[in-house]
Design a protein around this motif. Sequence first.
Motif, PDB file in Angstrom:
ATOM      1  N   GLU A  20      -1.350 -39.592 -30.027  1.00 16.30           N
ATOM      2  CA  GLU A  20      -0.584 -38.412 -30.435  1.00 16.30           C
ATOM      3  C   GLU A  20       0.913 -38.685 -30.323  1.00 16.30           C
ATOM      4  O   GLU A  20       1.687 -38.358 -31.226  1.00 16.30           O
ATOM      5  CB  GLU A  20      -0.952 -37.196 -29.583  1.00 16.30           C
ATOM      6  CG  GLU A  20      -0.168 -35.946 -29.986  1.00 16.30           C
ATOM      7  CD  GLU A  20      -0.406 -34.758 -29.074  1.00 16.30           C
ATOM      8  OE1 GLU A  20      -0.291 -33.617 -29.567  1.00 16.30           O
ATOM      9  OE2 GLU A  20      -0.676 -34.956 -27.875  1.00 16.30           O
ATOM     10  N   LEU A  73       3.555 -38.642 -33.430  1.00 17.17           N
ATOM     11  CA  LEU A  73       4.686 -37.722 -33.396  1.00 17.17           C
ATOM     12  C   LEU A  73       6.022 -38.459 -33.502  1.00 17.17           C
ATOM     13  O   LEU A  73       6.900 -38.061 -34.274  1.00 17.17           O
ATOM     14  CB  LEU A  73       4.648 -36.874 -32.123  1.00 17.17           C
ATOM     15  CG  LEU A  73       3.538 -35.822 -32.048  1.00 17.17           C
ATOM     16  CD1 LEU A  73       3.477 -35.207 -30.658  1.00 17.17           C
ATOM     17  CD2 LEU A  73       3.761 -34.737 -33.099  1.00 17.17           C
ATOM     18  N   GLU A 121       0.380 -24.093 -32.312  1.00 18.79           N
ATOM     19  CA  GLU A 121       1.562 -24.939 -32.154  1.00 18.79           C
ATOM     20  C   GLU A 121       1.241 -26.302 -31.551  1.00 18.79           C
ATOM     21  O   GLU A 121       2.135 -27.128 -31.389  1.00 18.79           O
ATOM     22  CB  GLU A 121       2.602 -24.222 -31.280  1.00 18.79           C
ATOM     23  CG  GLU A 121       3.182 -22.964 -31.936  1.00 18.79           C
ATOM     24  CD  GLU A 121       4.102 -22.206 -31.018  1.00 18.79           C
ATOM     25  OE1 GLU A 121       4.171 -22.548 -29.808  1.00 18.79           O
ATOM     26  OE2 GLU A 121       4.771 -21.264 -31.484  1.00 18.79           O
ATOM     27  N   GLY A 122      -0.016 -26.526 -31.202  1.00 25.52           N
ATOM     28  CA  GLY A 122      -0.413 -27.821 -30.671  1.00 25.52           C
ATOM     29  C   GLY A 122      -0.334 -27.954 -29.168  1.00 25.52           C
ATOM     30  O   GLY A 122      -0.582 -29.038 -28.622  1.00 25.52           O
ATOM     31  N   TRP A 123       0.002 -26.862 -28.481  1.00 29.32           N
ATOM     32  CA  TRP A 123       0.091 -26.923 -27.021  1.00 29.32           C
ATOM     33  C   TRP A 123      -1.281 -26.897 -26.361  1.00 29.32           C
ATOM     34  O   TRP A 123      -1.444 -27.382 -25.241  1.00 29.32           O
ATOM     35  CB  TRP A 123       0.916 -25.750 -26.486  1.00 29.32           C
ATOM     36  CG  TRP A 123       2.372 -25.878 -26.750  1.00 29.32           C
ATOM     37  CD1 TRP A 123       3.061 -25.412 -27.831  1.00 29.32           C
ATOM     38  CD2 TRP A 123       3.335 -26.537 -25.931  1.00 29.32           C
ATOM     39  NE1 TRP A 123       4.383 -25.738 -27.729  1.00 29.32           N
ATOM     40  CE2 TRP A 123       4.589 -26.422 -26.575  1.00 29.32           C
ATOM     41  CE3 TRP A 123       3.264 -27.206 -24.706  1.00 29.32           C
ATOM     42  CZ2 TRP A 123       5.759 -26.954 -26.044  1.00 29.32           C
ATOM     43  CZ3 TRP A 123       4.425 -27.732 -24.172  1.00 29.32           C
ATOM     44  CH2 TRP A 123       5.648 -27.608 -24.837  1.00 29.32           C
ATOM     45  N   GLN A 163       5.646 -29.900 -30.385  1.00 29.14           N
ATOM     46  CA  GLN A 163       4.454 -30.629 -29.957  1.00 29.14           C
ATOM     47  C   GLN A 163       4.810 -31.758 -28.986  1.00 29.14           C
ATOM     48  O   GLN A 163       4.044 -32.069 -28.079  1.00 29.14           O
ATOM     49  CB  GLN A 163       3.718 -31.202 -31.168  1.00 29.14           C
ATOM     50  CG  GLN A 163       2.983 -30.169 -31.995  1.00 29.14           C
ATOM     51  CD  GLN A 163       2.240 -30.796 -33.150  1.00 29.14           C
ATOM     52  OE1 GLN A 163       2.656 -30.665 -34.301  1.00 29.14           O
ATOM     53  NE2 GLN A 163       1.148 -31.464 -32.861  1.00 29.14           N
ATOM     54  N   TYR A 164       5.962 -32.353 -29.191  1.00 22.76           N
ATOM     55  CA  TYR A 164       6.381 -33.482 -28.358  1.00 22.76           C
ATOM     56  C   TYR A 164       7.015 -33.032 -27.047  1.00 22.76           C
ATOM     57  O   TYR A 164       7.171 -33.818 -26.113  1.00 22.76           O
ATOM     58  CB  TYR A 164       7.391 -34.332 -29.143  1.00 22.76           C
ATOM     59  CG  TYR A 164       7.589 -35.736 -28.625  1.00 22.76           C
ATOM     60  CD1 TYR A 164       6.689 -36.750 -28.935  1.00 22.76           C
ATOM     61  CD2 TYR A 164       8.682 -36.065 -27.816  1.00 22.76           C
ATOM     62  CE1 TYR A 164       6.865 -38.041 -28.468  1.00 22.76           C
ATOM     63  CE2 TYR A 164       8.865 -37.349 -27.341  1.00 22.76           C
ATOM     64  CZ  TYR A 164       7.961 -38.330 -27.672  1.00 22.76           C
ATOM     65  OH  TYR A 164       8.130 -39.607 -27.202  1.00 22.76           O
ATOM     66  N   GLN A 200       8.537 -28.081 -35.472  1.00 24.78           N
ATOM     67  CA  GLN A 200       7.129 -28.130 -35.080  1.00 24.78           C
ATOM     68  C   GLN A 200       6.800 -29.447 -34.383  1.00 24.78           C
ATOM     69  O   GLN A 200       6.116 -29.473 -33.353  1.00 24.78           O
ATOM     70  CB  GLN A 200       6.236 -27.945 -36.308  1.00 24.78           C
ATOM     71  CG  GLN A 200       4.744 -28.071 -36.045  1.00 24.78           C
ATOM     72  CD  GLN A 200       4.202 -26.983 -35.123  1.00 24.78           C
ATOM     73  OE1 GLN A 200       4.801 -25.924 -35.009  1.00 24.78           O
ATOM     74  NE2 GLN A 200       3.085 -27.253 -34.472  1.00 24.78           N
TER      75      GLN A 200
END
Length: 205
Positions: free
Chosen positions: A68, A72, A48-50, A147-148, A143
């Motif tokens: 990033e 985003l 999930e990008g964490w 991430q944000y 998603q």
Amino acid sequence: MSVYDRIKTDLVAGHLAAGSALTQTELAERYGVSRIPVRDALQRLKSEGWLAPHGKRGVAVPRFDALEVEDLYLMRTRLEPLLLQFAAGRLSGETLGRARDILDRMEREADLPAEAIGELNWQFHACLYQAAKHPTLFAAVEQLNRQYQRYIGYQARSLDYQHTSQREHYAMLEALRRGEGDAAAALLEQHIATAGRTLVAYLRG
């Protein structure tokens, strides 16, 4: 609360330092569980990008990254107004009321922790977007927001941005209540872009 949720909460709150490597053994001891649920949680958080890959098989807490954030928010400014336009004609009074309840809660509870601000922010947007009935587009937007999310709580607290964000949320909701979907989408695009540019400038400064 699951191990996944506990790790994510600590990531958003900054309790796991940016740049630090995470091991299954240390996290299992931290949360009082076996390594198996920790392993599964880390795999999910990485997908999930964490979390970021580290070494051959490990993971690390990603540092705040201006590029990033820029990527985003640029993607969000393209996709979310489109999703809101699809949703605008389908929004019921009940849905708008639920969205307002989320905003009102954020107003009442001024001492919300960063992770709660990020989660409630997504709940507000998701409440509106789900009415679009475009599940693939919604999944992509979700998603991006996930991430944000770690940046939203940080921005709200460290940059004292929450008042500005709330004011813009209420303005967008009022436009939707009046049936002005295009105006609401334009406000949303500006809302995302302004917050994104502000955070990028701060991180690069």
